[in-house]
Design an enzyme around this catalytic site. Structure first.
Site, PDB file in Angstrom:
ATOM      1  N   HIS A   1      38.338  42.979   1.897  1.00 32.90           N
ATOM      2  CA  HIS A   1      39.528  42.830   2.746  1.00 32.90           C
ATOM      3  C   HIS A   1      39.918  41.353   2.873  1.00 32.90           C
ATOM      4  O   HIS A   1      41.096  40.991   2.787  1.00 32.90           O
ATOM      5  CB  HIS A   1      39.249  43.364   4.153  1.00 32.90           C
ATOM      6  CG  HIS A   1      39.365  44.854   4.265  1.00 32.90           C
ATOM      7  ND1 HIS A   1      39.856  45.658   3.270  1.00 32.90           N
ATOM      8  CD2 HIS A   1      39.062  45.682   5.306  1.00 32.90           C
ATOM      9  CE1 HIS A   1      39.838  46.920   3.681  1.00 32.90           C
ATOM     10  NE2 HIS A   1      39.362  46.964   4.912  1.00 32.90           N
TER      11      HIS A   1
ATOM     12  N   TYR B   1      38.525  44.792  16.104  1.00 30.46           N
ATOM     13  CA  TYR B   1      38.679  45.730  14.977  1.00 30.46           C
ATOM     14  C   TYR B   1      39.416  44.997  13.861  1.00 30.46           C
ATOM     15  O   TYR B   1      40.303  44.180  14.129  1.00 30.46           O
ATOM     16  CB  TYR B   1      39.452  46.971  15.415  1.00 30.46           C
ATOM     17  CG  TYR B   1      38.658  47.906  16.304  1.00 30.46           C
ATOM     18  CD1 TYR B   1      38.055  49.052  15.789  1.00 30.46           C
ATOM     19  CD2 TYR B   1      38.507  47.646  17.660  1.00 30.46           C
ATOM     20  CE1 TYR B   1      37.329  49.915  16.610  1.00 30.46           C
ATOM     21  CE2 TYR B   1      37.781  48.507  18.483  1.00 30.46           C
ATOM     22  CZ  TYR B   1      37.194  49.637  17.941  1.00 30.46           C
ATOM     23  OH  TYR B   1      36.472  50.489  18.753  1.00 30.46           O
ATOM     24  N   GLU B   2      39.082  45.290  12.624  1.00 36.16           N
ATOM     25  CA  GLU B   2      39.616  44.480  11.523  1.00 36.16           C
ATOM     26  C   GLU B   2      41.123  44.639  11.336  1.00 36.16           C
ATOM     27  O   GLU B   2      41.747  43.870  10.634  1.00 36.16           O
ATOM     28  CB  GLU B   2      38.872  44.766  10.216  1.00 36.16           C
ATOM     29  CG  GLU B   2      39.020  46.171   9.690  1.00 36.16           C
ATOM     30  CD  GLU B   2      37.993  46.456   8.586  1.00 36.16           C
ATOM     31  OE1 GLU B   2      37.143  45.622   8.300  1.00 36.16           O
ATOM     32  OE2 GLU B   2      38.071  47.555   8.022  1.00 36.16           O
ATOM     33  N   SER B   3      41.703  45.627  12.000  1.00 40.13           N
ATOM     34  CA  SER B   3      43.154  45.783  11.954  1.00 40.13           C
ATOM     35  C   SER B   3      43.867  44.652  12.682  1.00 40.13           C
ATOM     36  O   SER B   3      45.076  44.499  12.535  1.00 40.13           O
ATOM     37  CB  SER B   3      43.538  47.108  12.594  1.00 40.13           C
ATOM     38  OG  SER B   3      43.047  47.159  13.925  1.00 40.13           O
ATOM     39  N   GLY B   4      43.153  43.876  13.481  1.00 39.29           N
ATOM     40  CA  GLY B   4      43.784  42.749  14.153  1.00 39.29           C
ATOM     41  C   GLY B   4      43.773  42.834  15.663  1.00 39.29           C
ATOM     42  O   GLY B   4      44.320  41.959  16.330  1.00 39.29           O
TER      43      GLY B   4
END
Lengths: 254, 282, 282, 254
Positions: free
Chosen positions: B102, A55-58
């Site tokens: 992003h 997930y792009e949150s890390g």
């Protein structure tokens, strides 16, 4: 869908199952929220227990018990192999070409699979202001391949996107290479009616598969360009009971 | 160093400033945003990868002149209606947009943190962002001749983030999803960190990010200060509040009433005094 | 995935390869270096910020054709005599040097890890490294016009690092000073990680760095494999061994005798079998 | 030193104490191994308890109980406020200009404070191959100011360094600015005889201070250029007993 005899599953369920099946076990998948996350979590719980979700949150290698509402739920961090800064997700993982599959949604998608999530209408005076790019431009550029999940309609499937947020196949053959985009781009566009794939020669999206209950005419009517239909048009196998059961346990629909 | 939130915002955030409030879904500094609204700041350039509801409120309250961002939605719900209304209709005032991806935003913060004027990435190629966003330019690798994208460093006047804990010297500890907070703080000239609690010792936690006190201008206790987002180890995300925001924010009058009741009517930093701090366990 | 060290080196390290063995004082993969010597690898381009005694031994044993580095000394002791002898006198064979600063090397690894062809830094300006090292070039910021330094990405054929633990799936966990190991592994085409132990579960540790198994080609158990450097939580640095190396390495004959007795005479990977693994506590 | 009456401390001890005194409490200091580390640890234990030491291995705010032998001893990690990757030390801390003081040693230093730690003689066929650059070029460029600690001799203090590893004041006024170096460069060169400082106008190193027992003639004789002596030549105060006691407890000399 408008079939007379209601099917024992919804069009969204077929879409999600079709997307799930496109994820091979052991591959790495960049997951966005919504249908992509549902599809990836379904794959993880059925045929692809070794699917590696980023997930792009890390969160790398997350395996949440429940379906997250956002891309940064605490559950993702708790179940991940590791949590890294957002800079690392984009630089060390996505940009470096370590992700096999990226999922994208679209407010508009055109015949070459280019995607708009920025504005409908003119940029300076938009009819609809959309959320914008997020991770999409680089997902579209650098994932090994991209799967687009989007409901099919003339408003969404347009001849040319109003704004190219994420590049699909540009204007046709050779464009990705010219732009230095290293992934294969959109290889499947999974809709509520079927699946479109780029023609190997022209890179134009062609209807290659129909979901149960849908027709090629429906798909053509829901497309803003003259949608070609593959001579080898196939049928999506129905979701099997196990897939539906897992999917419904995920989405809370019995 | 440790200041009540109202005083910290008064001292650190000025009209016309470029303000970066970060937190990727997790640890969003919502209470600090409300305090900025209460203090009536104007003409801010707001920077944030995912504007989320905190910027929707600040934009709706008229704090912002410009938004630098990469994804402006209500995660998992839909649109940010105040953002859309400002961008499309100029209500309550026109909002200039500078939009990136992003990857571009994260690298812009990293360049700012590293004292570099720009960052390089494989990004934007072939997109219409290139033509619309002046802060994207081509750059050529001097070794291979490849063309890549350059984006300028972000160097906000002030960064505001929320964290789980700080010690009494102002060292800050956060864990869970830590996003670009470290980079935002290091890129900024000043940094305000709201925290769930101030403790004597920062017991190490796996996955922690430490912001040494020398890069933190002020720490303000603000228990619950990330709600309705969440603070890992303290409270969970209030998904219902995100869903409820959709209806509240759709309508100018309803939004204004909400703002008056919930933000402007609320006392400044109710839980913000160090003495009011509740002990909470991580 | 989990292989005995001799087999892992045989499969992953080939004559002529570019090999990066990293570990900044801590977790230096010394035993893996010895195995490379035992297998008689030749014409390697050795990459490492601080060559240390492991590269001194590999250079003295004739494995290297070229060294890419930033600081070639025996930390806290003095010179690396085998490195000096090779660089100045070509013994046992000529050694080409490509030298950078630490900042340059770290950024070269980071660029490699990030899939970029080059990195940008404020560095080298005014130094004679600019004229001597072809892999330093000027680059101009397209926004400010400032001139900075560009260095090309490092993309080794194989990275070798040592870590405290791996699980049976090959996920690697290290903590303490973790240097540039993550970047070296991500920058390389293949990665070999020697570990103190293989465990069922990687209990989280504050300050840990996790290398997911998908970026690790092989894990080889090598308890004590970082000696005489150290493994945080397992054993401390053997400073006496570093001091003693000075005398051993000063003289070609004495070095050769040492090499024959301590490396070439030693059985290949004595502790390297998974079944020989001793349980050690962190 | 060759004073007839032996002093109750060594020249190295005076050097180290002088370097220690140059470190203000609360400042951030980039510490290399050897005398700089000893000096910084002495300062931390005497007048500068809030000195913030960064070692290039990634330990920020270390306060080791014993003197480390290397820049990456475990003790540093255990006592640090935090340990960060080496990339962050150099990019987020040093390059970003967050370090007040950097220490450098030198195999050669010239009249403008330029430093050589690479080779003595010709680069291609060196008389002595030295360790190389390490962190020094960027420490010299980006720390707020640099303190050089080096024993004074004609072999070391040369008219022009054989190789510029780290830039001091270049060829004189304006050079640092032209090169884009943002720190002030070497502000003190602390030797076993005294202290040299750059002339504010010419940037040439001038003898400004003498350690106890040393003479300006000694300093000039140990310098490979015509060393100027400041008209305000000062005397280094003797190390006080507390400084010596702490220093000796650190270095293990009674």
């Amino acid at each position: 869908m408008t079939a007379a005899d209601p099917l024992p599953f919804t069009a969204d369920e077929v879409m999600t199952v079709a997307a799930s099946r496109a994820l091979a076990d052991g591959t790495a998948c960049f997951v966005g929220i919504g249908l992509p996350s549902t599809a990836a979590n379904l794959a993880l719980r059925t045929h692809a227990p070794g699917l590696w979700m980023i997930y792009e949150s890390g969160t790398l290698g997350a395996s949440p018990d429940a379906l997250p509402l956002s891309i940064g739920d605490g559950e993702l961090a708790e179940t991940a192999d590791t949590v890294v800064p957002v800079t690392e997700v984009f630089n060390y993982w996505l940009q470096a070409g370590r992700i096999d599959t990226g999922f994208l949604g679209a407010a508009q998608i055109d015949r070459f699979g280019n995607i708009n999530t920025t504005v409908i209408g003119d940029y300076a005076a938009p009819k609809v202001r959309l959320p914008g790019a997020g991770g999409a431009p680089e997902i579209a550029a650098s994932c090994g391949r991209v799967i687009v999940i989007v409901r099919q309609s003339r408003r969404t499937f347009v001849e040319r996107v109003d704004f190219t947020t994420s590049v699909g196949h540009g204007s046709g053959p050779g464009d990705r290479e010219r732009l230095g985009l290293r992934g294969a781009g959109p290889v499947q566009v999974i809709t509520d009616l079927g699946v479109l794939e780029p023609d190997p020669g022209t890179r134009e999206l062609v209807l290659t598969r129909l979901h149960p209950g849908a027709t090629a005419e429906q798909a053509r009517a829901a497309t803003g360009w003259d949608l070609a239909v593959s001579p080898d048009l196939a049928a999506t196998p129905e979701p099997d009971p196990d897939e539906l059961a897992v999917l419904r346990s995920l989405t809370g629909r019995g | 160093m440790i200041l009540p939130l109202d005083r910290a915002v008064r001292e650190l955030v000025h009209d016309g400033d470029t303000v970066a409030m970060e937190g990727f879904t997790h640890l969003i500094p919502v209470e600090a945003g409300h305090e900025v609204i209460r203090q009536g700041r104007r003409d801010l350039t707001l920077v944030r990868m995912t504007p989320d509801i905190v910027y929707d409120r600040m934009i709706g309250a008229g704090c912002a002149r410009k938004l630098v961002f990469s994804w402006g939605g209500n995660p998992g719900v839909g649109s940010l209606h105040r953002f859309r209304d400002a961008a499309a209709n100029g209500w309550p005032r026109p909002l200039e947009l500078e939009e990136h991806s992003h990857a571009g935003m994260a690298n812009r913060y990293a360049a700012g943190a590293a004292g570099l004027p720009f960052a390089v990435l494989r990004g934007y190629a072939g997109t219409d962002l290139v033509g619309r966003t002046a802060t994207i330019k081509p750059i050529t690798c001097p070794f291979t001749g490849q063309e890549l994208a350059a984006v300028p460093a972000l160097t906000p006047d002030v960064a505001i983030v929320h964290a789980q804990r700080a010690d009494r010297d102002g060292n800050v500890q956060m864990w869970g999803i830590t996003g670009v907070q470290k980079e935002a703080v290091l890129a900024a000239r000043r940094a305000l960190v709201t925290v769930e609690e101030v403790v004597d010792d920062l017991e190490p936690v796996p996955g922690q990010v430490i912001l040494p006190s020398r890069v933190v201008t002020a720490v303000s206790p603000a228990p619950g200060g990330a709600r309705p987002s969440y603070a890992h180890g303290y409270y969970v995300r209030d998904n219902d509040a995100y869903r409820a925001w959709d209806a509240v924010s759709r309508d100018r009058e309803r939004f204004t009433a909400w703002l008056n009741a919930e933000v402007l009517g609320a006392p400044s930093g109710p839980d913000a005094g160090p003495d009011d701090r509740e002990e909470q366990t991580a």
